[in-house]
Design an enzyme around this catalytic site. Sequence first.
Site, PDB file in Angstrom:
ATOM      1  CB  CYS A   1      17.277 -48.041  34.013  1.00 47.00           C
ATOM      2  SG  CYS A   1      16.121 -47.403  32.798  1.00 47.00           S
TER       3      CYS A   1
ATOM      4  CB  CYS B   1      18.136 -45.874  30.954  1.00 49.58           C
ATOM      5  SG  CYS B   1      16.819 -45.715  32.126  1.00 49.58           S
ATOM      6  CG  ASP B   2      21.806 -47.612  31.250  1.00 52.96           C
ATOM      7  OD1 ASP B   2      21.806 -46.477  30.745  1.00 52.96           O
ATOM      8  OD2 ASP B   2      21.851 -47.798  32.481  1.00 52.96           O
TER       9      ASP B   2
END
Length: 319
Positions: A136, A139-140
């Site tokens: 992701c 997200c990261d």
Amino acid sequence: MEEKIYDTVIIGSGPAGLTAAIYNIRAALKTVVVAGNIPGGQLTITTLVENWPGFPTGIGGLKLMMDMREQVKNLGVEVRDGLVDKVSKEDSVFKVELQDKTVLRGRAVIVAVGAGARWLELPKEKELIGKGISGCATCDGNFFRDKTVAVVGGGNTACEDAEFLAKICQKVYLIHRRDTLRATAIEAERVLKDERIEKIWDSEVIGINDQLRITNYELEKLQNIKIKNVKTGEEKILEIDGLFVAVGRIPATDFLKGLINLREDGYVILAGDTEYTTMTSVPGIFAAGDCMDDKYRQAVVAAGSGAKAAIDAERWLKT
Ligand code: NAP
């Protein structure tokens, strides 16, 4: 005290599950949603959603799903976070057991569990998730600010990830096993035009950390990948700090094995031979969204199928 029996237990809180909930509660059915691991589903990890009608300049995926969840709650639907462990049938009622041991009972069940990230299935891949490997980018991605990263895949997710990462990383490779992107034309064109993204065509990742360069402590992190050109057979090592795997999805239907008919790859098989088009092989269990659709896989399509499943469940409950 008499145990509460819901009319529908909806498993999943992406666009399919929440749309089903809107329809069922508005049909005066006692409705509960089990929201899952990522409440709101895959859209919550997407940046901008430009293909949901009604938003002239797009809407953030997280915002869209949080608004949908609030709408559902305002209408009177019970929403519980958590994952389902098991579904079974006792007499004419379905028993839905959550991992936290909560038991919900429903006269009908709508499965709208979506699909999770598919991995490359290479040695060391799973150990390095969170240590350089991610499924992701939104997200990261921030952990890789000013670093060198690679995205694997040629679909919309890979393209969106590469675009997102190009804004914050020093270097972005996009590695695709063919020389044409699968992503929609508009998304593909963005990536093709973007000179910040170095495209590596016709190539597969075949190894992770095969040639280590630094100390034991560093061994625990992603250092490099080995890629192979599938046309020429040439192999090379790419030094990277982050690898974003965007090679498609796997339906989160493991807990339904043995209860309803599933394809080998986990997609729900609909009964097909009934007036209830979203019915699974077990009467009373319906399915909607990405867990039963490997073809369209769009939020609006999932929402539409959620509405269909809710209407099917409502009609089936009346019989
Ligand atoms: P996808 O469209 O299925 O694409 C997966 C990509 O990974 C393909 O390019 C595929 O290559 C490649 N691939 C599969 N297995 C591989 C492997 N083992 N090694 C290397 N490459 C592999 O998946 P997705 O991008 O996650 O998208 C899923 C669905 O969601 C799609 O329908 C997409 O349109 C939709 N989506 C929409 C949006 C949006 O509208 N904003 C955003 C994200 C996703 P091949 O091309 O050679 O098969």
